[in-house]
Design a protein around this motif. Structure first.
Motif, PDB file in Angstrom:
ATOM      1  N   ALA A 170       0.829  -1.208   0.000  1.00  0.00           N
ATOM      2  CA  ALA A 170       0.000   0.000   0.000  1.00  0.00           C
ATOM      3  C   ALA A 170       0.862   1.256   0.000  1.00  0.00           C
ATOM      4  N   ILE A 171       0.246   2.336  -0.436  1.00  0.00           N
ATOM      5  CA  ILE A 171       0.802   3.679  -0.301  1.00  0.00           C
ATOM      6  C   ILE A 171      -0.204   4.474   0.521  1.00  0.00           C
ATOM      7  N   VAL A 172       0.266   5.108   1.606  1.00  0.00           N
ATOM      8  CA  VAL A 172      -0.626   5.879   2.475  1.00  0.00           C
ATOM      9  C   VAL A 172      -0.248   7.352   2.402  1.00  0.00           C
ATOM     10  N   VAL A 173      -1.245   8.212   2.176  1.00  0.00           N
ATOM     11  CA  VAL A 173      -0.984   9.642   1.999  1.00  0.00           C
ATOM     12  C   VAL A 173      -2.051  10.478   2.706  1.00  0.00           C
ATOM     13  N   GLU A 174      -1.689  11.705   3.007  1.00  0.00           N
ATOM     14  CA  GLU A 174      -2.640  12.779   3.320  1.00  0.00           C
ATOM     15  C   GLU A 174      -2.640  13.709   2.111  1.00  0.00           C
ATOM     16  N   VAL A 175      -3.794  14.109   1.624  1.00  0.00           N
ATOM     17  CA  VAL A 175      -3.790  15.027   0.479  1.00  0.00           C
ATOM     18  C   VAL A 175      -3.433  16.448   0.913  1.00  0.00           C
ATOM     19  N   ILE A 176      -3.611  16.735   2.191  1.00  0.00           N
ATOM     20  CA  ILE A 176      -3.032  17.939   2.809  1.00  0.00           C
ATOM     21  C   ILE A 176      -2.360  17.473   4.089  1.00  0.00           C
ATOM     22  N   GLN A 177      -1.068  17.706   4.201  1.00  0.00           N
ATOM     23  CA  GLN A 177      -0.353  17.299   5.415  1.00  0.00           C
ATOM     24  C   GLN A 177      -0.622  18.311   6.517  1.00  0.00           C
ATOM     25  N   GLY A 178      -1.368  17.901   7.523  1.00  0.00           N
ATOM     26  CA  GLY A 178      -1.738  18.816   8.594  1.00  0.00           C
ATOM     27  C   GLY A 178      -0.600  19.084   9.553  1.00  0.00           C
ATOM     28  N   GLU A 179      -0.208  18.065  10.314  1.00  0.00           N
ATOM     29  CA  GLU A 179       0.865  18.230  11.292  1.00  0.00           C
ATOM     30  C   GLU A 179       2.188  18.565  10.621  1.00  0.00           C
ATOM     31  N   GLY A 180       2.346  18.144   9.383  1.00  0.00           N
ATOM     32  CA  GLY A 180       3.606  18.350   8.680  1.00  0.00           C
ATOM     33  C   GLY A 180       3.796  19.724   8.084  1.00  0.00           C
ATOM     34  N   GLY A 181       2.807  20.628   8.217  1.00  0.00           N
ATOM     35  CA  GLY A 181       2.995  21.996   7.740  1.00  0.00           C
ATOM     36  C   GLY A 181       1.960  22.514   6.777  1.00  0.00           C
ATOM     37  N   VAL A 182       0.802  21.872   6.683  1.00  0.00           N
ATOM     38  CA  VAL A 182      -0.269  22.257   5.756  1.00  0.00           C
ATOM     39  C   VAL A 182       0.283  22.308   4.320  1.00  0.00           C
ATOM     40  N   HIS A 183       0.917  21.237   3.924  1.00  0.00           N
ATOM     41  CA  HIS A 183       1.425  21.102   2.564  1.00  0.00           C
ATOM     42  C   HIS A 183       0.376  20.400   1.709  1.00  0.00           C
ATOM     43  N   VAL A 184       0.108  20.950   0.529  1.00  0.00           N
ATOM     44  CA  VAL A 184      -1.001  20.505  -0.310  1.00  0.00           C
ATOM     45  C   VAL A 184      -0.486  19.650  -1.463  1.00  0.00           C
ATOM     46  N   MET A 185      -1.143  18.546  -1.697  1.00  0.00           N
ATOM     47  CA  MET A 185      -0.781  17.661  -2.800  1.00  0.00           C
ATOM     48  C   MET A 185      -1.055  18.339  -4.142  1.00  0.00           C
ATOM     49  N   ALA A 186      -0.141  18.159  -5.093  1.00  0.00           N
ATOM     50  CA  ALA A 186      -0.334  18.666  -6.459  1.00  0.00           C
ATOM     51  C   ALA A 186      -1.199  17.695  -7.246  1.00  0.00           C
ATOM     52  N   GLN A 187      -2.007  18.230  -8.164  1.00  0.00           N
ATOM     53  CA  GLN A 187      -2.873  17.372  -8.971  1.00  0.00           C
ATOM     54  C   GLN A 187      -2.060  16.376  -9.797  1.00  0.00           C
ATOM     55  N   SER A 188      -0.922  16.812 -10.308  1.00  0.00           N
ATOM     56  CA  SER A 188      -0.092  15.915 -11.118  1.00  0.00           C
ATOM     57  C   SER A 188       0.404  14.728 -10.293  1.00  0.00           C
ATOM     58  N   PHE A 189       0.728  14.973  -9.018  1.00  0.00           N
ATOM     59  CA  PHE A 189       1.159  13.885  -8.137  1.00  0.00           C
ATOM     60  C   PHE A 189       0.004  12.937  -7.864  1.00  0.00           C
ATOM     61  N   ALA A 190      -1.185  13.498  -7.615  1.00  0.00           N
ATOM     62  CA  ALA A 190      -2.368  12.669  -7.378  1.00  0.00           C
ATOM     63  C   ALA A 190      -2.658  11.771  -8.575  1.00  0.00           C
ATOM     64  N   ASP A 191      -2.555  12.336  -9.773  1.00  0.00           N
ATOM     65  CA  ASP A 191      -2.807  11.546 -10.984  1.00  0.00           C
ATOM     66  C   ASP A 191      -1.795  10.415 -11.113  1.00  0.00           C
ATOM     67  N   GLY A 192      -0.527  10.722 -10.876  1.00  0.00           N
ATOM     68  CA  GLY A 192       0.515   9.711 -10.954  1.00  0.00           C
ATOM     69  C   GLY A 192       0.369   8.652  -9.880  1.00  0.00           C
ATOM     70  N   LEU A 193      -0.030   9.076  -8.690  1.00  0.00           N
ATOM     71  CA  LEU A 193      -0.243   8.162  -7.576  1.00  0.00           C
ATOM     72  C   LEU A 193      -1.341   7.153  -7.915  1.00  0.00           C
TER      73      LEU A 193
END
Length: 388
Positions: A170-193
């Motif tokens: 499995a691959i486990v992700v947050e689409v927005i990293q909360g505790e890690g700094g409110v970093h937002v996933m890019a659409q291109s990364f989501a598509d590739g994922l």
């Protein structure tokens, strides 16, 4: 003298009561609460419908073992899956427990043990969920982590592809990293994922513990990206403060969690289900979610227009009412100054201020928060200028 383990950096104020977006401390001082229990009280403090539902359940039945059918579980599971790509739900008590369940399910369903997560992710503090967390500071002092986890940077699809092997379950992700700094996933990364998981037969697990239940203006944050996760984990906002967690999985995973494979004594208890049912009825409503998205978009634009003029503010990012203000300095003093003025916020890492107001926050309350933020940054910058 306190008899508590000092596992939390406690404030110098004690909150005694709350209503809507406001809380009151033991000295009678009122605060605008833009933490909301860390994205928990999405309907605000002491929401009357949640209170009434739990009170009614208290007079009927507090607890029964999961050996007996519990209608509240069926009701809440139906609401969760109706707004989701998944089909079946396991109830527990927290986000950490939901992630533990997801890790176990992924390993059992695939017969594999390797799991990939992201650098700066946060998935919990038990041994399994801590191993899934891509932050060294969370691991420190606890000895070797489970050796079956690897970490890659958010939005680096090439690193993700390179980390996959024949044992990747499995691959486990947050689409927005909360505790890690409110970093937002890019659409291109989501598509590739998504494409990678489908090509390699890898389960996609999305941790929606902080981003789910309307926080981003969608029922689940993965909807912004068109993702189709096999497993989703929830907690925080699901009970509006009543402890409850959930894991949702697709139909093809059902047989891997058969009787005796996993459990939780208090998971899905009648009180938690009474609270969660009301929360989902209120939040999983198109008009409500549209309003959250609208308020979040407007507020973020105003934050950028107002705060980016200050030299210490570097970036403002987020989706819906999950917003991070990145600064070029440690934000501890800023968070304290805001608290002194009556606005409760928290950090996400050392240089990011995290804003997580109740989803029911009014436009007037958002304006009040904006004014207090501006005042504090202005005062701090003036002080810096005078000391140079």
């Amino acid at each position: 003298m306190s008899h508590l383990f000092p596992t939390y950096g406690k404030w110098d104020i004690e909150i005694k009561s709350g209503s809507g977006a406001f809380v009151v401390d033991s000295n009678g001082k009122s605060y605008l609460d833009f933490i909301a229990g860390i994205a928990v009280c999405n309907l605000g403090h002491c929401h009357p419908k949640v209170i009434n539902a739990v009170k009614e359940q208290l007079d009927t039945l507090w607890h029964i073992s999961n050996l007996s059918p519990i209608q509240g579980q069926e009701d809440v599971a139906k609401k969760l899956t109706e707004n989701h790509t998944g089909d079946y739900v396991f109830f527990c008590n927290s986000g950490t427990e939901a992630n533990e369940a997801a890790i176990k399910l992924a390993r059992k369903a695939t017969g594999k043990h390797h799991i990939i997560s992201l650098v700066n992710s946060f998935h919990g503090r038990t041994l399994g969920s801590m191993a899934a967390t891509g932050q060294e500071k969370i691991h420190a002092g606890f000895g070797p982590m489970l050796s079956t986890f690897d970490y890659v940077p958010l939005n680096d699809i090439h690193a993700l592809q390179a980390a996959v092997n024949e044992e990747t379950a499995a691959i486990v992700v947050e689409v927005i990293q909360g505790e890690g700094g409110v970093h937002v996933m890019a659409q291109s990364f989501a598509d590739g994922l998504q494409a990678l998981c489908e090509e390699k037969g890898i389960l996609l697990i999305i941790d929606e513990i902080q981003t789910g239940i309307g926080r981003t203006g969608k029922a689940y944050a993965y909807e912004h990206y068109g993702l189709s996760p096999d497993i989703v984990t929830l907690a925080k906002g699901l009970g509006n403060g009543f402890p409850v967690g959930a894991m949702i999985g697709k139909a093809h995973l059902k047989e891997s969690f058969s009787a005796g494979s996993h459990g939780s004594t208090f998971g899905g208890n009648p009180l938690a289900m009474a609270a969660a049912k009301v929360v989902l009825t209120e939040i999983f409503n198109e008009e409500f979610l549209d309003e959250v998205a609208k308020k979040g978009k407007t507020f973020k634009a105003k934050l950028r227009d107002t705060l980016l003029d200050y030299s210490m503010v570097q970036e403002i990012r987020g989706i819906g009412l999950m917003i991070g203000i990145e600064c070029n300095t440690d934000v501890t003093a800023i968070v304290k100054a805001l608290r002194d003025k009556g606005l409760l916020v928290m950090n996400a890492g050392s240089k990011v201020i995290r804003l997580l107001p109740p989803l029911t926050v009014t436009n007037e309350e958002l304006e009040q928060a904006l004014q207090l933020l501006s005042e504090v940054f202005q005062e701090l910058e003036t002080k810096q200028t005078l000391t140079k």
